[in-house]
Design a protein around this motif. Sequence first.
Motif, PDB file in Angstrom:
ATOM      1  N   GLY A 285       4.787   8.367  -2.707  1.00  0.00           N
ATOM      2  CA  GLY A 285       4.169   7.999  -3.977  1.00  0.00           C
ATOM      3  C   GLY A 285       5.151   8.061  -5.133  1.00  0.00           C
TER       4      GLY A 285
ATOM      5  N   GLU B 215       7.334   5.174  -5.042  1.00  0.00           N
ATOM      6  CA  GLU B 215       6.642   3.987  -5.543  1.00  0.00           C
ATOM      7  C   GLU B 215       6.846   3.852  -7.053  1.00  0.00           C
ATOM      8  N   VAL B 216       6.828   4.973  -7.749  1.00  0.00           N
ATOM      9  CA  VAL B 216       7.082   4.958  -9.191  1.00  0.00           C
ATOM     10  C   VAL B 216       8.501   4.460  -9.462  1.00  0.00           C
TER      11      VAL B 216
ATOM     12  N   TRP C 102      10.417   2.531  -7.550  1.00  0.00           N
ATOM     13  CA  TRP C 102      10.611   1.101  -7.308  1.00  0.00           C
ATOM     14  C   TRP C 102       9.868   0.237  -8.315  1.00  0.00           C
ATOM     15  N   ALA C 103       8.744   0.707  -8.817  1.00  0.00           N
ATOM     16  CA  ALA C 103       8.044  -0.073  -9.852  1.00  0.00           C
ATOM     17  C   ALA C 103       8.885  -0.133 -11.131  1.00  0.00           C
TER      18      ALA C 103
ATOM     19  N   SER D 233       9.767   4.234   0.725  1.00  0.00           N
ATOM     20  CA  SER D 233       8.392   4.580   0.365  1.00  0.00           C
ATOM     21  C   SER D 233       7.414   4.127   1.456  1.00  0.00           C
TER      22      SER D 233
ATOM     23  N   TRP E 284      -1.320   7.436  -2.200  1.00  0.00           N
ATOM     24  CA  TRP E 284      -0.045   6.751  -2.439  1.00  0.00           C
ATOM     25  C   TRP E 284      -0.136   5.830  -3.647  1.00  0.00           C
ATOM     26  N   THR E 285      -1.157   4.996  -3.688  1.00  0.00           N
ATOM     27  CA  THR E 285      -1.290   4.075  -4.818  1.00  0.00           C
ATOM     28  C   THR E 285      -1.637   4.823  -6.100  1.00  0.00           C
TER      29      THR E 285
ATOM     30  N   GLY F 176       1.475   6.318  -7.518  1.00  0.00           N
ATOM     31  CA  GLY F 176       2.258   5.220  -8.076  1.00  0.00           C
ATOM     32  C   GLY F 176       1.692   4.708  -9.388  1.00  0.00           C
TER      33      GLY F 176
ATOM     34  N   ALA G 176       3.621   5.359 -12.774  1.00  0.00           N
ATOM     35  CA  ALA G 176       4.118   4.195 -13.502  1.00  0.00           C
ATOM     36  C   ALA G 176       3.589   4.187 -14.938  1.00  0.00           C
TER      37      ALA G 176
END
Length: 106
Positions: A10, A13-14, A16-17, A42, A62-63, A66, A70
């Motif tokens: 997770g 994910e932040v 990569w965003a 991730s 996970w989402t 993220g 984000a």
Amino acid sequence: MAWVYLIIAGLLEVVWAFSMKQSAGFTKLVPSLITLGTMGVSFALLSLAMKSLPLGTAYTVWTGIGAVGAFIVGVIWLNEGVHPMRVAAAGLIVAGLVLMRLAPST
């Protein structure tokens, strides 16, 4: 160990965003490479976590990490606006993650 994998996934994910935003539509090499690399790791960690965690729980957490991460990065580093409604929405996501973690898996 699955929860550790999931939390790291997770957080990545932040990363990569954020790096995707910095890549300007994949026109800048270094942020583009960071995006693709952290995205791959991730997803791999999410996959490992899903070996022992239910799909719904793993994917939601996970989402959620993220999304809230984000949002925080956007506010702190990208000077995105902070509105009480946006903060409340992020708080509801966090509450949902806590409930997902505490809910018994049947």
